[in-house]
Design a protein around this motif. Structure first.
Motif, mmCIF file in Angstrom:
data_model
loop_
_atom_site.group_PDB
_atom_site.id
_atom_site.type_symbol
_atom_site.label_atom_id
_atom_site.label_comp_id
_atom_site.label_asym_id
_atom_site.label_seq_id
_atom_site.Cartn_x
_atom_site.Cartn_y
_atom_site.Cartn_z
ATOM 1 N N TYR A 108 -6.818 2.528 6.495
ATOM 2 C CA TYR A 108 -7.321 1.327 7.174
ATOM 3 C C TYR A 108 -8.482 0.684 6.430
ATOM 4 C CZ TYR A 108 -4.179 0.661 10.996
ATOM 5 O OH TYR A 108 -3.061 0.334 11.724
ATOM 6 N N GLU A 109 -9.276 1.464 5.709
ATOM 7 C CA GLU A 109 -10.309 0.858 4.861
ATOM 8 C C GLU A 109 -9.664 0.062 3.737
ATOM 9 O OE1 GLU A 109 -13.743 -0.414 2.884
ATOM 10 O OE2 GLU A 109 -13.357 0.143 4.970
ATOM 11 N N ALA A 110 -8.645 0.631 3.100
ATOM 12 C CA ALA A 110 -7.954 -0.078 2.022
ATOM 13 C C ALA A 110 -7.294 -1.348 2.557
ATOM 14 C CB ALA A 110 -6.921 0.837 1.379
ATOM 15 N N LEU A 111 -6.695 -1.279 3.723
ATOM 16 C CA LEU A 111 -6.076 -2.457 4.330
ATOM 17 C C LEU A 111 -7.128 -3.494 4.717
ATOM 18 C CD1 LEU A 111 -3.451 -0.605 6.515
ATOM 19 C CD2 LEU A 111 -2.956 -2.064 4.537
ATOM 20 N N ARG A 112 -8.263 -3.035 5.237
ATOM 21 C CA ARG A 112 -9.348 -3.957 5.606
ATOM 22 C C ARG A 112 -9.814 -4.737 4.382
ATOM 23 N NH1 ARG A 112 -14.425 -4.770 4.958
ATOM 24 N NH2 ARG A 112 -14.669 -2.887 3.722
ATOM 25 N N GLN A 113 -9.982 -4.032 3.269
ATOM 26 C CA GLN A 113 -10.428 -4.707 2.051
ATOM 27 C C GLN A 113 -9.429 -5.760 1.582
ATOM 28 O OE1 GLN A 113 -11.558 -2.074 -1.128
ATOM 29 N NE2 GLN A 113 -12.947 -0.903 0.175
ATOM 30 N N MET A 154 0.852 -1.172 0.000
ATOM 31 C CA MET A 154 0.000 0.000 0.000
ATOM 32 C C MET A 154 0.896 1.231 0.000
ATOM 33 S SD MET A 154 -3.368 0.385 -0.066
ATOM 34 C CE MET A 154 -3.907 -1.217 0.465
ATOM 35 N N ASN A 155 0.384 2.318 -0.541
ATOM 36 C CA ASN A 155 1.147 3.558 -0.686
ATOM 37 C C ASN A 155 0.305 4.753 -0.272
ATOM 38 O OD1 ASN A 155 3.643 2.682 -2.458
ATOM 39 N ND2 ASN A 155 1.847 1.638 -3.292
ATOM 40 N N VAL A 156 0.886 5.646 0.509
ATOM 41 C CA VAL A 156 0.261 6.923 0.831
ATOM 42 C C VAL A 156 1.078 7.998 0.142
ATOM 43 C CG1 VAL A 156 -0.157 8.618 2.663
ATOM 44 C CG2 VAL A 156 -0.782 6.225 3.012
ATOM 45 N N VAL A 157 0.386 8.881 -0.571
ATOM 46 C CA VAL A 157 1.027 9.952 -1.327
ATOM 47 C C VAL A 157 0.543 11.285 -0.753
ATOM 48 C CG1 VAL A 157 1.347 10.978 -3.611
ATOM 49 C CG2 VAL A 157 0.978 8.495 -3.393
ATOM 50 N N LEU A 158 1.492 12.107 -0.295
ATOM 51 C CA LEU A 158 1.156 13.445 0.199
ATOM 52 C C LEU A 158 1.676 14.471 -0.791
ATOM 53 C CD1 LEU A 158 2.032 13.145 4.001
ATOM 54 C CD2 LEU A 158 -0.133 12.627 2.845
ATOM 55 N N LEU A 159 0.766 15.229 -1.360
ATOM 56 C CA LEU A 159 1.124 16.279 -2.306
ATOM 57 C C LEU A 159 1.319 17.585 -1.549
ATOM 58 C CD1 LEU A 159 1.405 17.165 -5.303
ATOM 59 C CD2 LEU A 159 -1.034 17.724 -5.222
ATOM 60 N N GLU A 160 2.551 18.046 -1.499
ATOM 61 C CA GLU A 160 2.915 19.328 -0.899
ATOM 62 C C GLU A 160 2.446 19.482 0.545
ATOM 63 O OE1 GLU A 160 1.579 22.401 -3.587
ATOM 64 O OE2 GLU A 160 2.606 21.468 -5.295
ATOM 65 N N PRO A 161 2.726 18.517 1.414
ATOM 66 C CA PRO A 161 2.306 18.653 2.813
ATOM 67 C C PRO A 161 2.969 19.860 3.466
ATOM 68 C CG PRO A 161 3.909 16.890 2.601
ATOM 69 C CD PRO A 161 3.555 17.335 1.196
ATOM 70 N N ASP A 173 -16.557 3.015 -0.713
ATOM 71 C CA ASP A 173 -17.118 2.353 -1.892
ATOM 72 C C ASP A 173 -16.055 1.986 -2.927
ATOM 73 O OD1 ASP A 173 -19.665 2.529 -0.840
ATOM 74 O OD2 ASP A 173 -20.135 4.404 -1.889
ATOM 75 N N ALA A 174 -14.856 2.551 -2.788
ATOM 76 C CA ALA A 174 -13.775 2.239 -3.727
ATOM 77 C C ALA A 174 -13.279 0.822 -3.488
ATOM 78 C CB ALA A 174 -12.635 3.233 -3.546
ATOM 79 N N GLN A 175 -12.767 0.195 -4.526
ATOM 80 C CA GLN A 175 -12.162 -1.135 -4.437
ATOM 81 C C GLN A 175 -10.653 -0.956 -4.561
ATOM 82 O OE1 GLN A 175 -14.050 -4.002 -3.837
ATOM 83 N NE2 GLN A 175 -15.564 -2.407 -3.499
ATOM 84 N N TYR A 176 -9.938 -1.067 -3.446
ATOM 85 C CA TYR A 176 -8.515 -0.782 -3.400
ATOM 86 C C TYR A 176 -7.686 -2.026 -3.685
ATOM 87 C CZ TYR A 176 -10.279 3.301 -0.894
ATOM 88 O OH TYR A 176 -10.966 4.430 -0.544
ATOM 89 N N ASP A 177 -6.746 -1.910 -4.618
ATOM 90 C CA ASP A 177 -5.753 -2.955 -4.844
ATOM 91 C C ASP A 177 -4.799 -2.964 -3.660
ATOM 92 O OD1 ASP A 177 -6.769 -3.540 -7.379
ATOM 93 O OD2 ASP A 177 -5.482 -2.048 -8.337
#
Length: 169
Positions: free
Chosen positions: A142-147, A1-8, A89-93
Motif C-alpha cells: 500500500y505504500e508503493a501504491l500510495r506513491q 505492481m508485483n509481489v514476490v514470495l520466496l518459498e512461502p 523511504d524507498a521510491q517505488y516504480d
C-alpha cells in the motif's frame, strides 16, 4: 505492481496475500519450493472467492524468476529485518517487484547481499523478530501504491443515507 514470495510456507498467509493482490491489481509471483499445494483448502479459504481472479505465476527457483522477469533485478525491493532503509523511504516504480522471504527464515543472505541497496525494513520494536508475512506485504504494497497515486484503483466511496429516526429527534 508485483509481489514476490520466496518459498512461502503457510497457505493462509499466501491466500491472504493473494486476496490483497486481487484487490490492488497486483501480480503475485511464487518461487518454489512452496510449503503447500496451490489447490490446498486453507489457501483457497484465505483467498475466498477471489483466488480465481488472481494473476499468479510460479517459478522453480529464484534464478528461474529472474530469467522470466529480466527487468525485475533493477526494480526489486527486498523486505528484510536486515535492511538498512525503511520501506517508506524507498521510491517505488509502478511496476516494482516487492519481495518477501519465507515465514521461518526470510530471504537468504546470499540474495540480500546481491541487492543490499534494495533491501528495506519495516520498523518495529527490537524485541520482536518479525511481523506476519501477509501484514508485511499489505504495509509495503500500500505504500508503493500510495506513491503511485493508487493508479487504476477506486478512490471514492459513496454513503447511502437511510432515513431513520435518531434517538434525539
Amino acid at each position: 505492481m508485483n509481489v514476490v514470495l520466496l518459498e512461502p510456507e503457510i497457505p493462509a498467509n499466501t491466500g491472504n496475500i493473494g486476496r490483497t493482490c486481487v484487490a490492488t491489481g497486483t501480480t503475485l509471483h511464487l518461487i518454489k519450493p512452496l510449503g503447500f499445494s496451490l489447490d490446498e483448502k486453507a489457501l483457497k479459504r484465505a483467498g475466498l472467492d477471489y483466488w480465481q481472479h488472481l494473476d499468479v505465476r510460479v517459478y522453480e527457483n529464484f534464478n528461474d524468476f529472474l530469467e522470466k522477469n529480466p527487468d525485475a533485478s533493477k526494480k526489486l525491493y527486498l523486505a528484510t529485518t536486515k535492511g538498512h532503509h525503511v520501506y517508506s523511504d524507498a521510491q517505488y516504480d509502478e511496476d516494482a517487484y516487492l519481495m518477501f522471504g519465507k515465514e521461518s527464515a526470510g530471504i537468504p543472505e546470499e540474495i540480500l547481499l546481491d541487492y543490499e541497496d534494495q533491501c528495506f525494513r519495516i520498523p518495529m520494536n527490537p524485541q520482536i523478530r518479525s511481523l506476519n508475512l501477509s501484514n508485511s506485504v499489505a504495509i509495503v504494497l500500500y505504500e508503493a501504491l500510495r506513491q503511485n497515486h493508487f493508479a487504476s484503483m477506486q478512490l471514492n466511496g459513496e454513503l447511502h443515507r437511510l432515513h431513520w429516526n435518531h434517538p434525539n429527534e
